[in-house]
Scaffold this active site. Structure first.
Site, PDB file in Angstrom:
ATOM      1  N   HIS A   1       0.815  -1.221   0.000  1.00 24.66           N
ATOM      2  CA  HIS A   1       0.000   0.000   0.000  1.00 24.66           C
ATOM      3  C   HIS A   1       0.846   1.268   0.000  1.00 24.66           C
ATOM      4  O   HIS A   1       0.354   2.346   0.333  1.00 24.66           O
ATOM      5  CB  HIS A   1      -0.970  -0.013   1.199  1.00 24.66           C
ATOM      6  CG  HIS A   1      -2.020  -1.078   1.077  1.00 24.66           C
ATOM      7  ND1 HIS A   1      -2.823  -1.482   2.126  1.00 24.66           N
ATOM      8  CD2 HIS A   1      -2.406  -1.833   0.015  1.00 24.66           C
ATOM      9  CE1 HIS A   1      -3.647  -2.435   1.711  1.00 24.66           C
ATOM     10  NE2 HIS A   1      -3.409  -2.673   0.441  1.00 24.66           N
TER      11      HIS A   1
ATOM     12  N   CYS B   1       4.101  12.802  -7.646  1.00 27.82           N
ATOM     13  CA  CYS B   1       3.247  13.802  -8.287  1.00 27.82           C
ATOM     14  C   CYS B   1       1.846  13.221  -8.493  1.00 27.82           C
ATOM     15  O   CYS B   1       1.699  12.032  -8.785  1.00 27.82           O
ATOM     16  CB  CYS B   1       3.844  14.214  -9.628  1.00 27.82           C
ATOM     17  SG  CYS B   1       2.844  15.487 -10.458  1.00 27.82           S
TER      18      CYS B   1
ATOM     19  N   CYS C   1       4.545  20.114  -7.825  1.00 28.11           N
ATOM     20  CA  CYS C   1       5.554  19.380  -8.598  1.00 28.11           C
ATOM     21  C   CYS C   1       6.380  20.345  -9.444  1.00 28.11           C
ATOM     22  O   CYS C   1       5.843  21.050 -10.302  1.00 28.11           O
ATOM     23  CB  CYS C   1       4.867  18.345  -9.484  1.00 28.11           C
ATOM     24  SG  CYS C   1       6.024  17.486 -10.576  1.00 28.11           S
TER      25      CYS C   1
ATOM     26  N   GLU D   1      -8.074 -10.732  17.281  1.00 28.67           N
ATOM     27  CA  GLU D   1      -9.458 -11.235  17.199  1.00 28.67           C
ATOM     28  C   GLU D   1      -9.652 -11.910  15.846  1.00 28.67           C
ATOM     29  O   GLU D   1      -8.832 -11.714  14.942  1.00 28.67           O
ATOM     30  CB  GLU D   1     -10.449 -10.074  17.374  1.00 28.67           C
ATOM     31  CG  GLU D   1     -10.315  -9.046  16.280  1.00 28.67           C
ATOM     32  CD  GLU D   1     -10.752  -7.648  16.687  1.00 28.67           C
ATOM     33  OE1 GLU D   1     -11.286  -7.479  17.780  1.00 28.67           O
ATOM     34  OE2 GLU D   1     -10.546  -6.746  15.866  1.00 28.67           O
TER      35      GLU D   1
END
Ligand code: BJW
Ligand code: ZN
Length: 246
Positions: free
Chosen positions: A114, A122, A144, A221
Site C-alpha cells: 500500500h 506527483c 511538482c 481477534e
C-alpha cells in the site's frame, strides 16, 4: 506455544497489517480508537478526497509521519527480521503497512503493497516517487517542480495506495512469482495483525493455499477471512511471533 516447523527447504510468505505495529503505538484502522473512527476513509484515503481537500489529506499524512517518527519497531517486527535473516530468499514479507517499521527492524525482502509514508509523488506526472519525511500545512502544499517546468500546475501527494487505486503491478508480480516458486516445497503462509477486509491483500491466503501452503494467522481477534486459516493464534503479535518463529 509450539513454533511453526520451518526446515531448510521451507518457503515462508508473511502478510502483515496494522496490528503488527499496534504494540509500537501506531493506531490500527478499524475498531475502537482506530484511525477510521476519527477520519472518514473516503476523505483522507481516496483520490477523490485528495482532489476535494488536499490540505486535509496532507494534514492527515503529516500527522502520521510525525507519529511514526516517534515510535520504534517492536518484538513482532524483530522476530520477522530474524526469520528473514535465517531463510534469505526463501522468505518474502508482503506488508500493508506504510509506516516503515519493518525496514527499521531490518526486513529487506519486502513488498510495501500500500505504498510508503516516507515517499511522495506527483498527482499528475509519472516522475518516480522520492524520499520525503516533511510535514505540510494548508498554506504550503507542495507542488511538482517538473510539471511547473512544463507550464502545468500539479500538487504532490503521498505515495500511498488509496481506495480504488491499483496496487503496483511489479509488487503483485513479485508476490505471485514467490508463490509460484514455493509450489512443490514446504510452504507456510503467515498473516499477522490484519482484519482481512481489504482486497487484494485479503486474497493472498487463498492464492497461497491454492499453491500448497499451510496457512497460519496471528491476530488479536478473528478477522473476516478466519475460515481460510489452518492454524489460528489469538493474541498479540509482539508476544506470539518470537515464540512461533524463533
Ligand atoms: C492485532 C494487534 C496486535 C490489533 N497483535 N493483532 C467496493 C467499493 C470500492 C472498492 C471496493 C469495494 N469492494 C472491494 C473493493 C476494493 C478495495 C477494498 O478492499 N475495499 C474494502 C474495504 C471493501 N480495495 C482497493 O480499492 C484496493 N485497490 C484495488 O482493489 O484496486 C483494484 C482496481 C482494479 C481496477 C481499477 C482500479 C482499481 C486498494 C486498497 C488500498 C487500501 N489502502 C489503505 C489506506 C492507505 C494506507 C494508509 O493510509 O496507511 O490501507 S485502507 C487501510 O486498510 C490501509 C491498510 O493497509 C488496510 C488494511 O487494514 P489492516 O492492516 O488489516 O488494519 P485493520 O485496522 O483493519 O485491522 C487490524 C487488525 O489487527 C485487527 O483485526 C486487530 O484485531 C488486529 N490487532 N492489535 C495482533 N497487537
Ligand atoms: Zn508532476
Amino acid at each position: 506455544m509450539k513454533p511453526i516447523a520451518i526446515d531448510g527447504d521451507t518457503r515462508v510468505l508473511v502478510l502483515t497489517g496494522a496490528g503488527v505495529s499496534a504494540e509500537s503505538g501506531i493506531p490500527t484502522f478499524r475498531g475502537t480508537s482506530g484511525l477510521w473512527e476519527s477520519h472518514p476513509v473516503e476523505k483522507v484515503a481516496s483520490p477523490e478526497g485528495f482532489v476535494e481537500d488536499p490540505a486535509l489529506v496532507w494534514r492527515f499524512y503529516s500527522q502520521r509521519r510525525e507519529a511514526a517518527k516517534a515510535v520504534r519497531p517492536n518484538p513482532g517486527h524483530d522476530a520477522l527480521a530474524r526469520l528473514e535473516a535465517r531463510l534469505g530468499d526463501r522468505f518474502l514479507l508482503a506488508t500493508q503497512n506504510v509506516d516503515g517499521l519493518h525496514r527499521r527492524a531490518g526486513s529487506e525482502r519486502m513488498v510495501e503493497m500500500h505504498g510508503s509514508l516516507w515517499k511522495t509523488r506527483c498527482s499528475r506526472c509519472a516522475r518516480a516517487p522520492f524520499d520525503d519525511e516533511a510535514s505540510y500545512d494548508a498554506q504550503h502544499l507542495p507542488a511538482c517542480g517538473q510539471c511547473h517546468g512544463k507550464g502545468e500546475f500539479a500538487l504532490l501527494r503521498p505515495d500511498i495506495v488509496w481506495f480504488g487505486e491499483r496496487l503496483r503491478g511489479e509488487d503483485l508480480e513479485r508476490i505471485a512469482t514467490f508463490v509460484a516458486a514455493a509450489k512443490g516445497h514446504r510452504f507456510v503462509f503467515l498473516a499477522v495483525g490484519t482484519s482481512g477486509r481489504v482486497s487484494p491483500a485479503s486474497e493472498l491466503v487463498r492464492l497461497a493455499k491454492a499453491n500448497g501452503a499451510e496457512s497460519w494467522l496471528v491476530n488479536l481477534e478473528a478477522p473476516d477471512n478466519v475460515a481460510a486459516f489452518d492454524h489460528v493464534i489469538t493474541g498479540a503479535s509482539g508476544e506470539a511471533l518470537p515464540q512461533l518463529l524463533d
